[in-house]
Design an enzyme around this catalytic site. Structure first.
Site, PDB file in Angstrom:
ATOM      1  N   LYS A   1       0.871  -1.198   0.000  1.00 27.98           N
ATOM      2  CA  LYS A   1       0.000   0.000   0.000  1.00 27.98           C
ATOM      3  C   LYS A   1       0.890   1.223   0.000  1.00 27.98           C
ATOM      4  O   LYS A   1       2.028   1.169   0.475  1.00 27.98           O
ATOM      5  CB  LYS A   1      -0.874   0.014   1.262  1.00 27.98           C
ATOM      6  CG  LYS A   1      -2.107   0.876   1.145  1.00 27.98           C
ATOM      7  CD  LYS A   1      -3.221   0.114   0.464  1.00 27.98           C
ATOM      8  CE  LYS A   1      -4.436   0.966   0.203  1.00 27.98           C
ATOM      9  NZ  LYS A   1      -5.575   0.134  -0.233  1.00 27.98           N
TER      10      LYS A   1
ATOM     11  N   ASP B   1      -7.050   4.224  -4.454  1.00 34.70           N
ATOM     12  CA  ASP B   1      -7.688   4.090  -3.137  1.00 34.70           C
ATOM     13  C   ASP B   1      -8.309   5.471  -2.890  1.00 34.70           C
ATOM     14  O   ASP B   1      -8.566   6.211  -3.857  1.00 34.70           O
ATOM     15  CB  ASP B   1      -6.661   3.688  -2.062  1.00 34.70           C
ATOM     16  CG  ASP B   1      -7.323   3.240  -0.755  1.00 34.70           C
ATOM     17  OD1 ASP B   1      -7.797   2.102  -0.695  1.00 34.70           O
ATOM     18  OD2 ASP B   1      -7.392   4.042   0.206  1.00 34.70           O
TER      19      ASP B   1
HETATM   20  P1  NDP Z   1     -12.989   7.719  -2.769  1.00 36.12           P
HETATM   21  O1  NDP Z   1     -11.905   8.707  -2.624  1.00 36.12           O
HETATM   22  O2  NDP Z   1     -13.573   7.481  -4.124  1.00 36.12           O
HETATM   23  O3  NDP Z   1     -14.206   8.047  -1.794  1.00 36.12           O
HETATM   24  C1  NDP Z   1     -14.013   8.114  -0.436  1.00 36.12           C
HETATM   25  C2  NDP Z   1     -15.321   8.480   0.231  1.00 36.12           C
HETATM   26  O4  NDP Z   1     -15.177   8.334   1.638  1.00 36.12           O
HETATM   27  C3  NDP Z   1     -15.728   9.911   0.000  1.00 36.12           C
HETATM   28  O5  NDP Z   1     -17.120  10.030   0.021  1.00 36.12           O
HETATM   29  C4  NDP Z   1     -15.084  10.613   1.181  1.00 36.12           C
HETATM   30  O6  NDP Z   1     -15.694  11.843   1.513  1.00 36.12           O
HETATM   31  C5  NDP Z   1     -15.276   9.612   2.279  1.00 36.12           C
HETATM   32  N1  NDP Z   1     -14.190   9.746   3.276  1.00 36.12           N
HETATM   33  C6  NDP Z   1     -12.865   9.639   3.042  1.00 36.12           C
HETATM   34  N2  NDP Z   1     -12.159   9.853   4.159  1.00 36.12           N
HETATM   35  C7  NDP Z   1     -13.067  10.098   5.117  1.00 36.12           C
HETATM   36  C8  NDP Z   1     -12.964  10.387   6.487  1.00 36.12           C
HETATM   37  N3  NDP Z   1     -11.759  10.482   7.104  1.00 36.12           N
HETATM   38  N4  NDP Z   1     -14.126  10.575   7.170  1.00 36.12           N
HETATM   39  C9  NDP Z   1     -15.332  10.468   6.544  1.00 36.12           C
HETATM   40  N5  NDP Z   1     -15.479  10.195   5.236  1.00 36.12           N
HETATM   41  C10 NDP Z   1     -14.376  10.013   4.542  1.00 36.12           C
HETATM   42  O7  NDP Z   1     -12.405   6.357  -2.178  1.00 36.12           O
HETATM   43  P2  NDP Z   1     -12.897   4.861  -2.390  1.00 36.12           P
HETATM   44  O8  NDP Z   1     -14.363   4.819  -2.582  1.00 36.12           O
HETATM   45  O9  NDP Z   1     -12.019   4.261  -3.410  1.00 36.12           O
HETATM   46  O10 NDP Z   1     -12.496   4.214  -1.001  1.00 36.12           O
HETATM   47  C11 NDP Z   1     -13.407   4.101   0.091  1.00 36.12           C
HETATM   48  C12 NDP Z   1     -12.936   3.010   1.022  1.00 36.12           C
HETATM   49  O11 NDP Z   1     -12.896   1.762   0.303  1.00 36.12           O
HETATM   50  C13 NDP Z   1     -11.534   3.169   1.602  1.00 36.12           C
HETATM   51  O12 NDP Z   1     -11.501   2.617   2.893  1.00 36.12           O
HETATM   52  C14 NDP Z   1     -10.672   2.320   0.673  1.00 36.12           C
HETATM   53  O13 NDP Z   1      -9.481   1.900   1.317  1.00 36.12           O
HETATM   54  C15 NDP Z   1     -11.616   1.165   0.422  1.00 36.12           C
HETATM   55  N6  NDP Z   1     -11.364   0.361  -0.764  1.00 36.12           N
HETATM   56  C16 NDP Z   1     -11.282   0.913  -2.008  1.00 36.12           C
HETATM   57  C17 NDP Z   1     -11.079   0.117  -3.111  1.00 36.12           C
HETATM   58  C18 NDP Z   1     -11.079   0.654  -4.491  1.00 36.12           C
HETATM   59  O14 NDP Z   1     -10.974  -0.136  -5.433  1.00 36.12           O
HETATM   60  N7  NDP Z   1     -11.213   1.961  -4.692  1.00 36.12           N
HETATM   61  C19 NDP Z   1     -10.876  -1.334  -2.985  1.00 36.12           C
HETATM   62  C20 NDP Z   1     -11.046  -1.820  -1.641  1.00 36.12           C
HETATM   63  C21 NDP Z   1     -11.257  -0.998  -0.587  1.00 36.12           C
HETATM   64  P3  NDP Z   1     -15.019  13.238   1.055  1.00 36.12           P
HETATM   65  O15 NDP Z   1     -15.291  13.351  -0.400  1.00 36.12           O
HETATM   66  O16 NDP Z   1     -15.675  14.250   1.897  1.00 36.12           O
HETATM   67  O17 NDP Z   1     -13.547  13.103   1.361  1.00 36.12           O
HETATM   68  O1  2IT Z   2      -7.885  -1.610  -0.701  1.00 38.24           O
HETATM   69  C1  2IT Z   2      -7.828  -2.109  -1.843  1.00 38.24           C
HETATM   70  O2  2IT Z   2      -7.955  -3.317  -2.036  1.00 38.24           O
HETATM   71  C2  2IT Z   2      -7.646  -1.195  -2.973  1.00 38.24           C
HETATM   72  N1  2IT Z   2      -7.572   0.007  -2.766  1.00 38.24           N
HETATM   73  C3  2IT Z   2      -7.497  -1.732  -4.367  1.00 38.24           C
HETATM   74  C4  2IT Z   2      -6.093  -2.199  -4.620  1.00 38.24           C
HETATM   75  C5  2IT Z   2      -5.768  -2.632  -6.025  1.00 38.24           C
HETATM   76  O3  2IT Z   2      -4.579  -2.926  -6.236  1.00 38.24           O
HETATM   77  O4  2IT Z   2      -6.644  -2.683  -6.892  1.00 38.24           O
END
Ligand code: NDP
Ligand code: 2IT
Length: 445
Positions: A126, A166
């Site tokens: 990561k 992420d």
């Molecule tokens: P994005 O940046 O697309 O969206 C993040 C969302 O979460 C936004 O709505 C954001 O609000 C909110 N957010 C972020 N930080 C905080 C915080 N500290 N407190 C409250 N709300 C928060 O990210 P993703 O959708 O990609 O990721 C969301 C989660 O999913 C994370 O935990 C990530 O690690 C996990 N994840 C993502 C994957 C992927 O493929 N993208 C795969 C697996 C897991 P705001 O816009 O106000 O910041």
């Molecule tokens: O938390 C996760 O699994 C991710 N942000 C996606 C990682 C990836 O390599 O697609």
């Protein structure tokens, strides 16, 4: 906790002080795998846990970039290459002001076992930066991404380490990062996933984490003879994971009644309109509070934590770590929530998870439930290697099969180790066993 695990945890907290998120992820894991350790005393003799909790490599670097006013800015850059036992390091890059070594280590550590659960050959890693993308111009985002890649490019490679998105890293950022890597190395290789379709990306990668989250929830419900039709769902966040979880859940007949961002949440008993959320968050990059301008029946409340006081059948925390604490878990449970499927990484505190499990609320843990994103990243790597790309339907079918398999393996491991229905333990155990086998085969390295 098994006595070996306990000793490893005590040492880990002593030698890594202040890394509270990493301690939390390690504690949950060590608790879960204790029954395996009881059966395998040989793991202690080879210091397997001391090795598995120490990253193979931690890269910390300076990122200097110039903003649109000509000011020079400096951020911290991170890449934690945690474990490459079963494949090249794989895991996302997070851009958020809260990023620090503890957060990147917890994410990299959990990624090892998540990636193992996918059944695909990917190790765990990561990275990211404390850079805050909010309010930045496209030119500033590009300037930062190029500065970040000007160091990261030395450490990654299609068979070494393959980052992805992420929080704060989506298609735009991956484009700037990939373009700069290609310029520096004169090489068009799969060194990042989540790439645009025109330059090597895979169909379904954008939707994969959210869709996968719903596929595993659907599979869990199927084993109970249930489904999502007519069910009320609350999804925190309104980013990549939340948006595509909404899309798939709604497609299967559920009603998503609330979503959030870091400022607050929107609630509408009639259902949240996804096209409005997509426009606000993906196109305009604005705040979710804008939503009520377009939907008179919706309410907006400040503060993101309040979303867990809404009565629902299924809760899908899909924003960030520790967004559900014990109080919120109690509230959800009192309101009759039946299952929590974790879209975000480590969204529940240990106390919240324990409360859900003790109250009979199913928890589909992040390592299993959000593995669809990284699994589809591995499918992107596979397609890149053969220089042939699959249709949306083919990738989506593979993703669904992977999520169903993950559920079965997690369920089986939980049963085998005497904890039926405890998918948290099942995911940790099933993910760990494959890594342990590979590391044991290598001898001491
Ligand atoms: P994005 O940046 O697309 O969206 C993040 C969302 O979460 C936004 O709505 C954001 O609000 C909110 N957010 C972020 N930080 C905080 C915080 N500290 N407190 C409250 N709300 C928060 O990210 P993703 O959708 O990609 O990721 C969301 C989660 O999913 C994370 O935990 C990530 O690690 C996990 N994840 C993502 C994957 C992927 O493929 N993208 C795969 C697996 C897991 P705001 O816009 O106000 O910041
Ligand atoms: O938390 C996760 O699994 C991710 N942000 C996606 C990682 C990836 O390599 O697609």
């Amino acid at each position: 906790m098994n006595s070996y695990a306990k000793a490893v945890y005590a040492k880990l907290t002593a030698i890594n002080p202040y890394e509270t998120e990493f301690h939390q992820a390690a504690k949950e894991f060590l608790e879960s795998i204790s029954p395996v350790l009881d059966k395998h005393p040989e793991f202690e003799a080879s210091a397997l846990l001391e090795r598995i909790t120490e990253p193979e490599r931690v890269i910390l670097f300076r990122v200097s970039w110039v903003d649109s006013k000509g000011k020079v800015n400096v951020n911290k850059g991170y890449r934690v290459q945690f474990n490459s036992a079963i494949g090249p390091y794989k895991g996302g890059l997070r851009l958020h002001p809260s990023v620090n070594l503890s957060i990147i280590k917890f994410l990299g550590f959990e990624q090892i076992f998540k990636n193992s659960l996918t059944g695909l050959p990917i190790g765990g890693g990561k990275g990211g930066s404390d850079f805050d993308p909010k309010g930045k111009t496209d030119a500033e985002i590009m300037s930062f991404c190029q500065a970040f890649m000007s160091e990261l490019y030395r450490h990654i490679g299609q068979d070494t380490d393959v980052p992805a998105g992420d929080i704060g890293v989506g298609g735009r950022e991956i484009g700037y990062l990939f373009g700069y890597y290609k310029k520096l190395k004169n090489e068009h290789a799969c060194i990042l996933t989540g790439r645009g379709l025109s330059y090597g990306g895979s169909l379904v990668r954008t939707e994969a984490t959210g869709y996968g989250l719903i596929y595993i929830l659907e599979e869990y419900l199927r084993t109970l003879g249930k489904n999502l039709k007519g069910k009320k769902v609350v999804i925190s966040g309104s980013g990549n994971v939340a948006i595509y979880a909404h899309e798939k859940a709604t497609g299967l007949g559920a009603k998503v009644i609330a979503m959030s961002d870091s400022d607050g949440y929107i609630y509408d008993e009639n259902g949240i309109d996804l096209s409005t959320v997509k426009r606000i968050k993906e196109v305009e990059r604005k705040r979710l509070s804008e939503y009520i301008k377009y939907h008179a029946s919706a309410q907006y409340s400040q503060g993101c934590g309040g979303i867990w006081s809404i009565k629902c059948d299924y809760a899908l925390p899909s924003a960030t770590q520790n967004e559900i604490n014990l109080e919120q878990a109690k509230k959800l449970t009192a309101n009759g929530v039946k299952a929590v499927a974790e879209g975000a990484n480590m969204p529940c505190t240990i106390e919240a998870t324990d409360y859900f499990l003790a109250s009979g609320v199913a928890v589909l843990p992040a390592k299993a439930a959000n593995a669809g994103g990284v699994a589809t990243s591995a499918l992107e790597m596979a397609q890149s290697s053969q220089r042939i790309f699959w249709s949306f339907e083919e990738v989506d079918k593979k993703l669904k099969e992977i999520m169903i398999n993950i559920f079965r393996n997690v369920d089986k491991a939980a049963k085998e180790y005497g904890m039926p229905g405890n998918y948290v333990a099942g995911a940790n155990i099933a993910g760990f066993l494959k890594i342990a086998e590979a590391m044991t085969a290598f001898g001491v390295v």
